[in-house]
Design a protein around this motif. Structure first.
Motif, PDB file in Angstrom:
ATOM      1  N   GLU A 138       0.823  -1.203   0.000  1.00  0.00           N
ATOM      2  CA  GLU A 138       0.000   0.000   0.000  1.00  0.00           C
ATOM      3  C   GLU A 138       0.863   1.262   0.000  1.00  0.00           C
ATOM      4  O   GLU A 138       0.566   2.245  -0.699  1.00  0.00           O
ATOM      5  CB  GLU A 138      -0.936   0.008   1.224  1.00  0.00           C
ATOM      6  CG  GLU A 138      -2.015  -1.059   1.192  1.00  0.00           C
ATOM      7  CD  GLU A 138      -1.485  -2.445   1.551  1.00  0.00           C
ATOM      8  OE1 GLU A 138      -0.331  -2.537   2.034  1.00  0.00           O
ATOM      9  OE2 GLU A 138      -2.228  -3.428   1.325  1.00  0.00           O
ATOM     10  N   GLU A 139       1.953   1.250   0.809  1.00  0.00           N
ATOM     11  CA  GLU A 139       2.846   2.410   0.865  1.00  0.00           C
ATOM     12  C   GLU A 139       3.560   2.622  -0.473  1.00  0.00           C
ATOM     13  O   GLU A 139       3.721   3.763  -0.926  1.00  0.00           O
ATOM     14  CB  GLU A 139       3.868   2.221   1.987  1.00  0.00           C
ATOM     15  CG  GLU A 139       3.268   2.264   3.384  1.00  0.00           C
ATOM     16  CD  GLU A 139       4.255   1.878   4.456  1.00  0.00           C
ATOM     17  OE1 GLU A 139       4.082   2.307   5.608  1.00  0.00           O
ATOM     18  OE2 GLU A 139       5.207   1.121   4.156  1.00  0.00           O
ATOM     19  N   ILE A 140       3.963   1.533  -1.091  1.00  0.00           N
ATOM     20  CA  ILE A 140       4.628   1.637  -2.392  1.00  0.00           C
ATOM     21  C   ILE A 140       3.674   2.218  -3.435  1.00  0.00           C
ATOM     22  O   ILE A 140       4.036   3.106  -4.213  1.00  0.00           O
ATOM     23  CB  ILE A 140       5.143   0.255  -2.844  1.00  0.00           C
ATOM     24  CG1 ILE A 140       6.238  -0.233  -1.886  1.00  0.00           C
ATOM     25  CG2 ILE A 140       5.666   0.312  -4.279  1.00  0.00           C
ATOM     26  CD1 ILE A 140       6.707  -1.638  -2.154  1.00  0.00           C
ATOM     27  N   GLU A 141       2.428   1.716  -3.453  1.00  0.00           N
ATOM     28  CA  GLU A 141       1.451   2.200  -4.422  1.00  0.00           C
ATOM     29  C   GLU A 141       1.112   3.665  -4.173  1.00  0.00           C
ATOM     30  O   GLU A 141       0.914   4.444  -5.115  1.00  0.00           O
ATOM     31  CB  GLU A 141       0.182   1.351  -4.348  1.00  0.00           C
ATOM     32  CG  GLU A 141      -0.896   1.750  -5.353  1.00  0.00           C
ATOM     33  CD  GLU A 141      -0.407   1.755  -6.787  1.00  0.00           C
ATOM     34  OE1 GLU A 141      -0.846   2.621  -7.563  1.00  0.00           O
ATOM     35  OE2 GLU A 141       0.437   0.898  -7.135  1.00  0.00           O
ATOM     36  N   ALA A 142       1.066   4.078  -2.886  1.00  0.00           N
ATOM     37  CA  ALA A 142       0.780   5.480  -2.573  1.00  0.00           C
ATOM     38  C   ALA A 142       1.881   6.387  -3.110  1.00  0.00           C
ATOM     39  O   ALA A 142       1.609   7.465  -3.651  1.00  0.00           O
ATOM     40  CB  ALA A 142       0.634   5.652  -1.060  1.00  0.00           C
TER      41      ALA A 142
END
Length: 232
Positions: A138-142
């Motif tokens: 999720e952090e990478i996609e954000a």
């Protein structure tokens, strides 16, 4: 655990252990006791995963991360790092008396001295116990979404212009119609006079650049490449 009376033998044995189990690293042997001429083999587990799953063949025959391996140490989960309330901490420090500040400073200095005494094995062990810091999907996609948004709004970043070398700067100056004075060359390269003279007379001329000096009465000597060669 077997000890060796030759340090290189202990290191060689640790190398054999590490060779059987990828990921483990050979470390400096550990002295059996201060002043004793005997050493235990020593293997480093550079990650938390390796430190928690050490093979019995290694744990029974060598030190791991600077200390004897025990099953209890492997299964005990590290305590979660305590969160710090920044505002409360600032308020606490603001309320400290000068004597309390001095005591805290002495404590911190003592901790720094202890940290400086840490061996490479101690440092590796401390790193092995740290919690993983890998980003979640999720952090990478954000971050990717924020980057796409920035590019859509501002456009891609302009490419950086290639850095001009000092040699290219000299050639550019002396290729002008009237060449360049020595002062102009010094200003363009930011070199000292002896460095600039040596570079022109040695490096550039040896590379085939025909840089000549033209002296005109009443004017400063100019360095230039003859116009015919510049055009060619």
């Amino acid at each position: 655990m077997k000890s060796f009376n030759v340090k290189s033998n202990a290191k060689r044995f640790a190398k054999q252990l590490a060779g059987k189990f990828p990921g483990y690293i050979v470390d400096e042997p550990v002295a059996v006791s201060p002043g004793a001429r005997e050493w235990y083999p020593h293997v480093a587990a550079p990650s938390k995963v390796l430190a928690e799953g050490i093979p019995a063949e290694i744990s029974a025959a060598a030190f791991v991360n600077g200390r004897p391996y025990t099953a209890e140490a492997a299964v005990s989960a590290p305590a979660a790092p305590a969160t710090v309330d920044i505002e409360a901490e600032v308020a606490r420090v603001a309320d400290m008396t000068p004597a309390e500040v001095a005591d805290a400073s002495k404590t911190n200095k003592a901790k720094v001295r202890e940290a400086r005494k840490m061996t490479p094995a101690d440092m590796k062990a401390a790193v092995a116990d740290l919690p993983p810091t890998k980003s979640t999907p999720e952090e990478i996609e954000a971050r990717r979404a924020a980057r796409r948004q920035r590019i859509a709004t501002e456009g891609p970043k302009p490419a950086k212009a290639p850095k001009q070398t000092k040699a290219a700067k000299i050639i550019e100056l002396v290729s002008r119609e009237n060449g360049a004075t020595f002062a102009e060359l010094m200003e363009g390269t930011e070199w000292q006079a002896h460095t600039l003279r040596g570079y022109i007379a040695g490096t550039l001329r040896k590379k085939g650049h025909n840089i000549v000096c033209r002296k005109i009465k009443g004017e400063e000597t100019r360095y230039l490449i003859p116009a015919a060669e510049v055009v060619a």
